[in-house]
Enzyme design. Structure first.
Site, PDB file in Angstrom:
ATOM      1  N   LYS A  36      46.476  36.911  42.310  1.00 19.38           N
ATOM      2  CA  LYS A  36      46.499  38.323  41.959  1.00 19.38           C
ATOM      3  C   LYS A  36      47.021  39.237  43.065  1.00 19.38           C
ATOM      4  O   LYS A  36      47.311  40.396  42.814  1.00 19.38           O
ATOM      5  CB  LYS A  36      45.111  38.774  41.532  1.00 19.38           C
ATOM      6  CG  LYS A  36      44.668  38.142  40.231  1.00 19.38           C
ATOM      7  CD  LYS A  36      45.601  38.550  39.121  1.00 19.38           C
ATOM      8  CE  LYS A  36      45.095  38.096  37.778  1.00 19.38           C
ATOM      9  NZ  LYS A  36      45.852  38.694  36.690  1.00 19.38           N
TER      10      LYS A  36
HETATM   11  N1  PMP Z   1      42.491  32.435  36.929  1.00 22.62           N
HETATM   12  C1  PMP Z   1      41.907  33.315  37.732  1.00 22.62           C
HETATM   13  C2  PMP Z   1      40.842  32.839  38.668  1.00 22.62           C
HETATM   14  C3  PMP Z   1      42.265  34.666  37.676  1.00 22.62           C
HETATM   15  O1  PMP Z   1      41.665  35.568  38.484  1.00 22.62           O
HETATM   16  C4  PMP Z   1      43.245  35.065  36.736  1.00 22.62           C
HETATM   17  C5  PMP Z   1      43.608  36.503  36.591  1.00 22.62           C
HETATM   18  N2  PMP Z   1      42.527  37.302  36.090  1.00 22.62           N
HETATM   19  C6  PMP Z   1      43.831  34.104  35.908  1.00 22.62           C
HETATM   20  C7  PMP Z   1      43.435  32.796  36.047  1.00 22.62           C
HETATM   21  C8  PMP Z   1      44.829  34.467  34.842  1.00 22.62           C
HETATM   22  O2  PMP Z   1      46.060  34.950  35.292  1.00 22.62           O
HETATM   23  P1  PMP Z   1      46.867  36.007  34.436  1.00 22.62           P
HETATM   24  O3  PMP Z   1      46.054  37.264  34.358  1.00 22.62           O
HETATM   25  O4  PMP Z   1      48.141  36.215  35.199  1.00 22.62           O
HETATM   26  O5  PMP Z   1      47.108  35.455  33.081  1.00 22.62           O
END
Ligand code: PMP
Length: 332
Positions: free
Chosen positions: A44
């Site tokens: 992130k």
């Molecule tokens: N895994 C974790 C630990 C995350 O923090 C996130 C983002 N909230 C994701 C997966 C998913 O990624 P995205 O929001 O880009 O789909």
């Protein structure tokens, strides 16, 4: 000197490492993209930087302003890290199921954290996203990052994660496996890889079995930060605009048990201490790998570190509550 001018310059260019033991019996190489190597500890950081820069450029975020967001923790850390350097205040709303470690880390960065009930419909004023919208509306100088609908989220991955994977694999990647939370990672990375490979790269979403994204009922599940959970009384059933569904060729649907057991196995068999959603993604990648050969190349995205989940995934009592009996998994 061999130095960085700021933490922002350290975001991205994360390593790609081959999985060697958990893949026993498979003939296709499976590589893990280690996003926890980012300076804030997760995938992130990429979107935090990209969303803040876009908001500054658009005049939505000015000196002394406040960043507001609903975050499962990692986006908050990325935003708080950027905010600390640039002098912004941060207020984050989190669902109750977020791990205690994640809440403590956000507070350590100086952010204000509002923990919201996880079991109310989207329309309820206490729902994390409704609460963030209200705080942004009523705080002067506030800007709502809105990672679920902010085009700078998938754009960050289109401009960095995707090109990195193409370069790191010298164009040999054939399958990308990623979880879907906001959808930013899979949409931006997958979209870029499909384009540059002229459609050759297959994009597979790793989704909790109960998640709405892959056709599940939207009932509760243990894995954090991915999938779409839907309260039975929710009326608004729109999917995030950060998720470009046409990029995904298919989903692998993974049970909580498979996700959690795989996360534990990664620590003990590969020395990779990763979070629950990485367990989901690797469990999916191992399924995708069956039937592929040495000319294929699978990449799986590891969003964050297991240090965020010591009181959950790596706690025997918690694990027993989630999946029943067997807490000796991955004892190799
Ligand atoms: N895994 C974790 C630990 C995350 O923090 C996130 C983002 N909230 C994701 C997966 C998913 O990624 P995205 O929001 O880009 O789909």
């Amino acid at each position: 000197m061999d130095v960085y001018a700021s933490l922002a310059d350290m975001v991205g260019n994360t390593p790609l490492v081959r999985l060697n033991r958990i893949t026993a019996g498979l003939s296709v190489p499976v590589y893990a993209k280690l996003e926890y190597v980012n300076p804030g500890g997760s995938v992130k950081d990429r979107i935090a930087l990209s969303m803040v820069r876009a908001a500054e450029d658009a005049g939505l975020l000015r000196p002394g302003g406040t960043i507001v967001e609903t975050t499962s923790g990692n986006t908050g850390v990325g935003l708080a890290m950027v905010a600390a350097q640039r002098g912004y205040r941060c207020v984050f709303t989190l669902p109750e199921k977020s791990s205690a470690e994640k809440v403590a880390v956000l507070r350590a960065y100086g952010a204000e954290v509002v923990v919201c009930p996880g079991d109310v419909p989207r329309e309820h004023p206490d729902h994390p996203r409704a609460a963030a919208e209200r705080i942004a509306r009523t705080t002067p100088g506030a800007w709502l990052a809105d990672q679920y609908n902010n085009p700078a989220n998938p754009r960050a991955h289109r401009g960095s994660t995707g090109p990195e994977l193409w370069r790191q694999t010298e164009g040999r990647i054939t399958h990308l496996v990623s979880g879907v939370g906001t959808g930013g990672t899979i949409s931006g990375t997958g979209g870029y890889l499909k384009e540059v490979s002229e459609g050759r790269v297959q994009v597979i979403g790793a989704d909790p079995e109960a998640s709405v994204y892959s056709g599940g009922p939207g009932t509760a599940y243990a894995v954090e930060s991915i999938g779409l959970f839907r309260h039975p009384e929710t009326v608004d059933d729109s999917w995030p605009q950060s998720f470009h569904t046409d990029v995904v060729d298919r989903f692998e649907r993974i049970s909580d048990r498979d996700s959690l057991v795989t996360a534990r196995r990664l620590a003990r068999e590969e020395g990779l201490l990763v979070g629950a959603s990485a367990g989901t993604a690797v469990a999916a990648a191992l399924r995708v790998a069956v039937g592929l050969g040495p000319d294929d190349l699978v990449v799986v995205v590891i969003p964050d570190s297991g240090r965020n989940y010591l009181s959950k995934v790596f706690d025997d009592g918690w694990l027993r509550e989630q999946i029943g009996d067997d807490t000796t998994v991955g004892g190799a």
